[in-house]
Design a protein around this motif. Structure first.
Motif, PDB file in Angstrom:
ATOM      1  N   LEU B 207       0.851  -1.193   0.000  1.00  0.00           N
ATOM      2  CA  LEU B 207       0.000   0.000   0.000  1.00  0.00           C
ATOM      3  C   LEU B 207       0.887   1.243   0.000  1.00  0.00           C
ATOM      4  O   LEU B 207       1.992   1.218   0.541  1.00  0.00           O
ATOM      5  N   PRO B 208       0.393   2.331  -0.586  1.00  0.00           N
ATOM      6  CA  PRO B 208       1.232   3.536  -0.670  1.00  0.00           C
ATOM      7  C   PRO B 208       1.746   3.994   0.691  1.00  0.00           C
ATOM      8  O   PRO B 208       2.898   4.410   0.812  1.00  0.00           O
ATOM      9  N   GLY B 209       0.912   3.912   1.711  1.00  0.00           N
ATOM     10  CA  GLY B 209       1.358   4.321   3.039  1.00  0.00           C
ATOM     11  C   GLY B 209       2.525   3.476   3.508  1.00  0.00           C
ATOM     12  O   GLY B 209       3.494   3.976   4.070  1.00  0.00           O
ATOM     13  N   GLN B 210       2.429   2.196   3.240  1.00  0.00           N
ATOM     14  CA  GLN B 210       3.508   1.291   3.640  1.00  0.00           C
ATOM     15  C   GLN B 210       4.777   1.611   2.884  1.00  0.00           C
ATOM     16  O   GLN B 210       5.866   1.612   3.443  1.00  0.00           O
ATOM     17  N   LYS B 212       5.699   4.418   1.685  1.00  0.00           N
ATOM     18  CA  LYS B 212       6.309   5.644   2.209  1.00  0.00           C
ATOM     19  C   LYS B 212       6.990   5.379   3.541  1.00  0.00           C
ATOM     20  O   LYS B 212       8.126   5.817   3.762  1.00  0.00           O
ATOM     21  N   ALA B 213       6.290   4.667   4.411  1.00  0.00           N
ATOM     22  CA  ALA B 213       6.877   4.376   5.728  1.00  0.00           C
ATOM     23  C   ALA B 213       8.169   3.603   5.546  1.00  0.00           C
ATOM     24  O   ALA B 213       9.171   3.874   6.207  1.00  0.00           O
ATOM     25  N   LEU B 214       8.145   2.662   4.621  1.00  0.00           N
ATOM     26  CA  LEU B 214       9.328   1.833   4.422  1.00  0.00           C
ATOM     27  C   LEU B 214      10.504   2.659   3.912  1.00  0.00           C
ATOM     28  O   LEU B 214      11.595   2.605   4.467  1.00  0.00           O
ATOM     29  N   ARG B 216      11.004   5.738   4.141  1.00  0.00           N
ATOM     30  CA  ARG B 216      11.448   6.672   5.170  1.00  0.00           C
ATOM     31  C   ARG B 216      12.310   5.941   6.212  1.00  0.00           C
ATOM     32  O   ARG B 216      13.380   6.416   6.584  1.00  0.00           O
ATOM     33  N   ALA B 452       4.313   8.845 -12.610  1.00  0.00           N
ATOM     34  CA  ALA B 452       4.762   7.643 -11.915  1.00  0.00           C
ATOM     35  C   ALA B 452       3.932   6.466 -12.353  1.00  0.00           C
ATOM     36  O   ALA B 452       2.738   6.601 -12.583  1.00  0.00           O
ATOM     37  N   ALA B 454       1.809   3.091 -11.890  1.00  0.00           N
ATOM     38  CA  ALA B 454       0.853   2.787 -10.830  1.00  0.00           C
ATOM     39  C   ALA B 454       1.568   2.164  -9.646  1.00  0.00           C
ATOM     40  O   ALA B 454       2.474   1.357  -9.824  1.00  0.00           O
ATOM     41  N   PRO B 455       1.172   2.564  -8.438  1.00  0.00           N
ATOM     42  CA  PRO B 455       1.865   2.044  -7.249  1.00  0.00           C
ATOM     43  C   PRO B 455       1.846   0.539  -7.172  1.00  0.00           C
ATOM     44  O   PRO B 455       2.737  -0.044  -6.582  1.00  0.00           O
TER      45      PRO B 455
END
Lengths: 342, 462
Positions: B207-210, B212-214, B216, B452, B454-455
């Motif tokens: 998931l996009p949130g994951q 980003k967290a990763l 970071r 970009a 697709a995620p």
């Protein structure tokens, strides 16, 4: 002493790291969503899933980070019994002042026991008195070249440094300075890492490389760092300056055994020392005889002083033409034999 | 889309997927297919380790008397090997952290291998400390009675921290790749294996949130791990530097050890990656670029090492304090001269020249240079540890240390353990950072002008 401080620092560092990471991560996720760097996709629908994932993720990172904590904090937690192993309470002199043991070796009176036609008596007496395992010689006698040719004999016990490199590096406080100024080793705590041997600039430390031979009488001894009996495999030993004997009012084995009275032992605090025959004022004796310490430039501040000389007081001629360097009998002794048997 | 125009090799989304799929198959292959040669290797390694374990039990029974060490030279081969292993553990930090922070993109295919080396080398190094102890049964005293004033405690703290950080730093960027393994194993019906990977994938769904967290977290870790790594080999050097011994009593020791660590780390990485590339046919991903760039780094470090050597030996040799002359004679002319000059000529000068000349700057040449560097760095660790202890501190004859069969066996076992752990690792975890390599490709594409991809191209469930 610094239990609380160490604990606090450990906890604060870990928590700071943890929260810093957490804040960074959460900000990133929020910022990322606001900016919407992936516009072609639907915005992330399920907040619960997202934060759940993040939480798991953070949990893993956080637990990983926390696993560093024990290494940081544990010694402080356990260290309640202080870094120093226990010994007897220090001996006191007049006015209740703690004795400051010292040793003065008068090289003018040392002929390496050549006149006795025997190995140095100080060494053998020390070995027998401490039941020191072969091949340790806690007070070892070296024959040293003199500047103008010829030789002198140099008995070398542990220098009992007041800035002891060995104590400074010991990871477990097994070697420690006593209030009386001696440097002792607790063989029940020593882990055998041998960094003290690497650090000692006088090479006065010895290791029990194998199971040391234990004579029957050693088994009766109550172990104490003051006398280091019985010896233990895998631990370091050295001259302990015999503080237990001094407390009991006797001289160390080496001093007692010296036929020429070259080894004085005494108390800097009371300014008095003796070789068993005469009593001297330490300060006058050291100053008027130009006393030295070994490797003074290292700043280790030894408690063992030397009066320069080459055995002249006992009639030794430093120049003996054609004489081979002295070799002590036990150098050729067969392996497995025991020095303490008599 | 129309990105191909900008530069010929920029992929479009479709070939990106193709690339990713190929990459995933490549990384999955070692896990699914095991040749019989692998078992032969494992068998040999286990045999060598068995001999080492037998040697260690001999040592536990009889004490350290079975080694060549004695009172005058109280540290020997074990400590040298420990220093060497902690040194090569710097491979991971350099490649994955320093190069990540400096955004050197050629590093991505080899980051995983570098991180393996880091973790494995630290485990091997730390175990040698226990082997060297006179009383391994009292290991816990270090925690119960630990004194922070002792360099050994600094080492314990630095190495445990570095190991923890390296394991995290190995595990976190691996999450998406492990998640792929998890999905593939599940689809192939390997339930236990899938469960195993599920544990390491910590709920990764791409998931996009994951994502980003990763990224970071990886970014933060990359920065945190650099000072930790530098501190590790600095405090290892301080075990020696905190003594008054001629040859160790030096302010430059921290620098010498850290530089040497990165130097031998690069060399080890070159060797391991050349082997894995050959065995698992990674030629498409690990190309000459990686070898040449690491070769350049290696060449730069030969100069740094020479400079530090000059600085150390000139400043002490010029003044020639007590004991220095003895040290210099045995190092440059006497019993360590062979090791020293092999180190200087064979380990610094020749590898530098191999990489300098274009004709020899081939993959084979660079691997040869790396082997030379590794052997020479081991020799360096050895003569640094032993030669200083051989300098007599009182009027006695110097003691000649020679390792015994017990020490050689344990040394061989440590090397075998190192190889074995890497071999096991390769069979369990993805050997290349697929996720990052795909990201990199994508960035190349984005540099053109397209939006970009697709995620879910990063990795969704298939």
């Amino acid at each position: 002493m610094t239990i609380a401080t160490a604990l606090l620092i450990g906890v604060v560092v870990v928590l700071t790291l943890f929260f810093a990471l957490r804040v960074l991560l959460s900000r990133r996720v929020r910022g990322g969503r606001k900016e919407g760097s992936a516009p072609s996709e639907d915005l992330q629908p399920d907040e619960a899933i997202l934060s759940g994932d993040r939480r798991t993720f953070l949990k893993v990172v956080g637990i990983g980070g926390l696993s560093v904590l024990p290494a940081v904090a544990l010694p402080a937690v356990f260290n309640s019994e202080a870094g120093v192993a226990s010994t007897e309470s220090p001996a006191t002199g007049p006015g209740g002042r703690i004795r400051q043991w010292t040793m003065i070796i008068d090289l003018r009176s040392c002929d390496g026991c050549q006149s006795q036609d025997s190995p140095p008596k100080c060494t053998t007496a020390c070995i027998e008195g401490h039941l020191a395992p072969e091949p340790m010689e806690w007070i070892q006698v070296f024959e040293e070249e003199l500047e103008g040719g010829g030789t002198r004999f140099l008995p070398t016990p542990c220098m009992q440094c007041q800035n002891p490199p060995c104590v400074n590096v010991c990871p477990v406080g097994a070697t420690f300075s006593t209030p009386e100024g001696a440097v002792l080793i607790d063989q029940e705590r020593c882990i055998g890492c041998r960094i003290c041997m690497a650090a000692c600039p006088y090479d006065r430390r010895f290791f029990n490389w194998s199971d040391p031979p234990i004579p029957p009488e050693a088994l009766l001894a109550d172990y104490s760092p003051d006398h280091q009996i019985p010896a233990t495999k895998g631990t370091v030993m050295k001259c302990d300056m015999c503080p237990d004997m001094a407390r009991a009012g006797t001289l160390p084995y080496c001093s007692q055994a010296c036929p020429n009275g070259a080894i004085y032992y005494g108390d800097l605090e009371e300014d008095i020392a003796t070789n068993g025959r005469e009593i001297v004022s330490v300060s006058r004796f050291l100053t008027t005889n130009n006393a030295e310490v070994l490797k003074e430039h290292l700043g280790t501040k030894p408690r063992v002083f030397y009066i320069p000389g080459h055995g002249e007081a006992v009639g030794r001629d430093p120049f003996t033409e054609g004489r081979e360097p002295t070799e002590w009998p036990w150098v050729q002794r067969v392996e497995g034999s025991q020095t303490w048997s008599r | 889309m129309a990105v191909g125009a900008a530069s010929g090799r920029v992929p479009d989304v479709e070939s990106l997927r193709e690339y990713e799929r190929r990459l995933e198959e490549t990384t999955l292959r070692p896990v699914l297919v095991t040749s019989s040669w692998y078992w032969v290797l494992v068998g040999v390694l286990l045999a060598v380790i068995g001999v080492g374990v037998y040697a260690w039990t001999t040592q536990l029974d009889n004490g350290l008397v079975v080694t060549g060490m004695r009172d005058r030279v109280a540290w020997g081969l074990y400590i040298s090997v420990f220093v060497f292993f902690v040194g090569i553990s710097h491979a991971g930090t350099l490649i994955s952290a320093i190069l990540r922070v400096t955004k050197a993109q050629w590093r991505t295919p080899i980051t995983r291998i570098a991180e393996f080396i880091t973790v494995v080398a630290l485990v091997c190094g730390a175990s040698l400390i226990v082997v060297d102890m006179g009383r391994p049964d009292r290991l816990l005293n270090v925690i119960i009675h630990g004194r922070w004033q002792s360099p050994i405690l600094w080492d314990v703290l630095a190495i445990t921290t570095y190991l923890t950080a390296s394991v995290i730093y190995l595990g976190i960027p691996m999450v998406p790749d492990v998640a792929y393994f998890r999905d593939r194993m599940a689809s192939m019906g390997h339930r236990t294996r899938a469960a195993f990977y599920r544990f390491f994938a910590i709920g990764w769904e791409g998931l996009p949130g994951q994502v980003k967290a990763l990224s970071r977290a990886v970014g933060v870790l990359a920065i945190i791990i650099i000072p930790i790594a530098v501190s590790v080999h600095t405090v290892v050097s301080w075990i020696f530097g905190m003594t008054l011994r001629v040859g160790w009593n030096s302010t430059i020791f921290g620098l010498l050890f850290v530089a040497g660590a990165i130097f031998s780390g690069i060399a080890t990485l070159v060797i391991v990656m050349a082997l894995l590339r050959r065995i698992y046919h990674l030629e498409e991903y690990i190309t000459k670029v990686q070898f040449v760039n690491l070769g350049y780094l290696l060449a730069a470090f030969t100069l740094i090492m020479m400079y530090i050597n000059l600085s150390e030996y000139l400043t002490t040799g010029f003044k020639l304090e007590e004991g220095e002359e003895f040290l210099f004679r045995q190092l440059f002319l006497g019993q360590f001269a062979g090791l020293y000059w092999f180190y200087f000529i064979g380990g610094l000068a020749i590898p530098g020249l191999i990489i300098l000349f274009k004709r020899t700057r081939t993959i084979a040449g660079i691997v040869t240079a790396a082997v030379l560097v590794d052997v020479a760095m081991f020799a360096e660790r050895y003569f640094i540890v032993i030669s200083a202890q051989r300098v007599p501190l009182l009027p006695y004859e110097p003691f000649d240390y020679m390792p015994t069969w017990v020490e050689w066996s344990i040394f061989a076992a440590a090397i075998a353990f190192f190889i074995l752990l890497i071999a096991v690792f390769v069979k369990i975890f993805p050997i290349m950072a697929v996720w990052e390599m795909v990201e990199e490709r994508k960035l190349l594409g984005r540099d053109g002008e397209s939006a970009a991809p697709a995620p879910d191209a990063v990795r969704g469930r298939s």
